[in-house]
Design an enzyme around this catalytic site. Structure first.
Site, PDB file in Angstrom:
ATOM      1  N   LYS A  10       0.823  -1.215   0.000  1.00  0.00           N
ATOM      2  CA  LYS A  10       0.000   0.000   0.000  1.00  0.00           C
ATOM      3  C   LYS A  10       0.863   1.273   0.000  1.00  0.00           C
ATOM      4  CE  LYS A  10      -4.033  -2.190   2.183  1.00  0.00           C
ATOM      5  NZ  LYS A  10      -5.038  -2.095   3.275  1.00  0.00           N
ATOM      6  N   TYR A  50     -12.348  -1.955  -4.151  1.00  0.00           N
ATOM      7  CA  TYR A  50     -12.905  -2.167  -2.807  1.00  0.00           C
ATOM      8  C   TYR A  50     -14.440  -2.116  -2.802  1.00  0.00           C
ATOM      9  CZ  TYR A  50      -8.457  -2.108  -0.233  1.00  0.00           C
ATOM     10  OH  TYR A  50      -7.223  -2.419   0.285  1.00  0.00           O
ATOM     11  N   ASN A 113      -2.149   0.276   6.635  1.00  0.00           N
ATOM     12  CA  ASN A 113      -1.620  -0.960   7.208  1.00  0.00           C
ATOM     13  C   ASN A 113      -0.748  -1.771   6.247  1.00  0.00           C
ATOM     14  OD1 ASN A 113      -3.652  -1.871   5.596  1.00  0.00           O
ATOM     15  ND2 ASN A 113      -4.836  -2.874   7.201  1.00  0.00           N
ATOM     16  N   HIS A 116      -2.166  -5.417   1.449  1.00  0.00           N
ATOM     17  CA  HIS A 116      -3.452  -6.068   1.191  1.00  0.00           C
ATOM     18  C   HIS A 116      -3.186  -7.505   0.769  1.00  0.00           C
ATOM     19  CE1 HIS A 116      -7.400  -6.928  -0.565  1.00  0.00           C
ATOM     20  NE2 HIS A 116      -6.713  -7.501  -1.537  1.00  0.00           N
ATOM     21  N   GLU A 127      -9.481  -9.975  -7.990  1.00  0.00           N
ATOM     22  CA  GLU A 127      -8.447  -8.962  -7.747  1.00  0.00           C
ATOM     23  C   GLU A 127      -7.270  -9.117  -8.715  1.00  0.00           C
ATOM     24  OE1 GLU A 127      -7.711  -9.362  -3.528  1.00  0.00           O
ATOM     25  OE2 GLU A 127      -9.607  -8.367  -3.030  1.00  0.00           O
TER      26      GLU A 127
HETATM   27  P1  GDP Z   1      -8.028  -6.732   5.561  1.00  0.00           P
HETATM   28  O1  GDP Z   1      -8.640  -7.894   4.834  1.00  0.00           O
HETATM   29  O2  GDP Z   1      -7.238  -7.146   6.778  1.00  0.00           O
HETATM   30  O3  GDP Z   1      -7.238  -5.823   4.650  1.00  0.00           O
HETATM   31  O4  GDP Z   1      -9.243  -5.854   6.162  1.00  0.00           O
HETATM   32  P2  GDP Z   1     -10.702  -5.483   5.586  1.00  0.00           P
HETATM   33  O5  GDP Z   1     -11.007  -6.255   4.324  1.00  0.00           O
HETATM   34  O6  GDP Z   1     -11.653  -5.577   6.718  1.00  0.00           O
HETATM   35  O7  GDP Z   1     -10.570  -3.915   5.238  1.00  0.00           O
HETATM   36  C1  GDP Z   1      -9.928  -3.494   4.053  1.00  0.00           C
HETATM   37  C2  GDP Z   1      -9.028  -2.349   4.389  1.00  0.00           C
HETATM   38  O8  GDP Z   1      -9.816  -1.249   4.863  1.00  0.00           O
HETATM   39  C3  GDP Z   1      -8.025  -2.593   5.538  1.00  0.00           C
HETATM   40  O9  GDP Z   1      -6.864  -3.281   5.141  1.00  0.00           O
HETATM   41  C4  GDP Z   1      -7.733  -1.188   5.994  1.00  0.00           C
HETATM   42  O10 GDP Z   1      -6.809  -0.516   5.116  1.00  0.00           O
HETATM   43  C5  GDP Z   1      -9.100  -0.517   5.862  1.00  0.00           C
HETATM   44  N1  GDP Z   1      -9.863  -0.610   7.114  1.00  0.00           N
HETATM   45  C6  GDP Z   1     -10.402  -1.727   7.702  1.00  0.00           C
HETATM   46  N2  GDP Z   1     -11.054  -1.431   8.823  1.00  0.00           N
HETATM   47  C7  GDP Z   1     -10.957  -0.072   8.960  1.00  0.00           C
HETATM   48  C8  GDP Z   1     -11.452   0.850   9.944  1.00  0.00           C
HETATM   49  O11 GDP Z   1     -12.115   0.482  10.916  1.00  0.00           O
HETATM   50  N3  GDP Z   1     -11.145   2.172   9.743  1.00  0.00           N
HETATM   51  C9  GDP Z   1     -10.409   2.592   8.675  1.00  0.00           C
HETATM   52  N4  GDP Z   1     -10.154   3.914   8.554  1.00  0.00           N
HETATM   53  N5  GDP Z   1      -9.942   1.757   7.739  1.00  0.00           N
HETATM   54  C10 GDP Z   1     -10.195   0.432   7.875  1.00  0.00           C
END
Ligand code: GDP
Length: 138
Positions: A10, A50, A113, A116, A127
C-alpha cells in the site's frame, strides 16, 4: 496444492521505503512472485477494487488513501497461498498483529496498514484480473 493470491503493497509502505523489505519477507516465506508492477490508481479505480466495502463508513477514506500515491500490485504463488499470506500480513489493525508479521513491522494504523491480501479464492480471482492480464503472469 499450489494456489495464487493477490497482494498490494500500500502507499504508506511505499512512501516509507519498506517495499523491498516486504518483498523480501514475502519471498522468505516461500512465495513465488508471479507478477509485479508499481503503479498509481485513481479514486474510482480504488472504489472498483474495494466495491465490497462500499457501505462501510471508512470507504471514502480508504479509497482516498489507496489512490494517494504509488502502490505495488503482486500475484503470489505457493501451497495454501491465500491463508498463508493472511497469516504473514497479521491482523488488520497493527496494534493487534502478531510479532514478526508485516503489519506489526511496517503498518502505522488500521487504515495505513502496509499490505493487502485476498481473503478467499473468488476474491483472489477478481483482484488478480483487476490488475493483471494473463500474459503478465510468468
Ligand atoms: P483486511 O482484509 O485485513 O485488509 O481488512 P478489511 O477487508 O476488513 O478492510 C480493508 C481495508 O480497509 C483494511 O486493510 C484497511 O486498510 C481498511 N480498514 C479496515 N477497517 C478499517 C477501519 O475500521 N477504519 C479505517 N479507517 N480503515 C479500515
Amino acid at each position: 496444492m499450489s494456489q495464487r493470491t493477490f497482494s498490494i503493497i500500500k502507499p504508506d509502505a511505499i512512501r516509507k521505503g519498506h517495499a523491498g523489505a516486504i518483498l523480501a519477507d514475502i519471498e522468505k516465506a516461500g512465495f513465488k512472485i508471479v507478477a509485479i508492477k508499481k503503479l498509481s490508481i485513481t479514486k474510482p479505480q480504488a472504489e472498483g477494487f474495494y466495491y465490497v466495502h462500499r457501505e462501510r463508513p471508512f470507504f471514502g477514506s480508504l479509497t482516498e488513501f489507496m489512490s494517494s500515491g504509488p502502490i505495488m500490485a503482486l500475484v503470489l504463488e505457493k501451497d495454501n497461498a491465500i491463508a498463508d499470506l493472511r497469516k504473514l500480513m497479521g491482523a488488520t489493525n497493527p496494534a493487534n498483529a502478531e510479532e514478526g508479521t508485516i503489519r506489526k513491522k511496517y503498518a502505522s494504523s488500521i487504515e495505513e496498514n502496509a499490505i493487502h491480501g485476498s481473503d478467499a479464492e473468488d476474491t483472489a480471482k477478481f483482484e488478480i484480473g483487476y490488475f493483471f492480464a494473463g500474459h503478465e503472469m510468468v
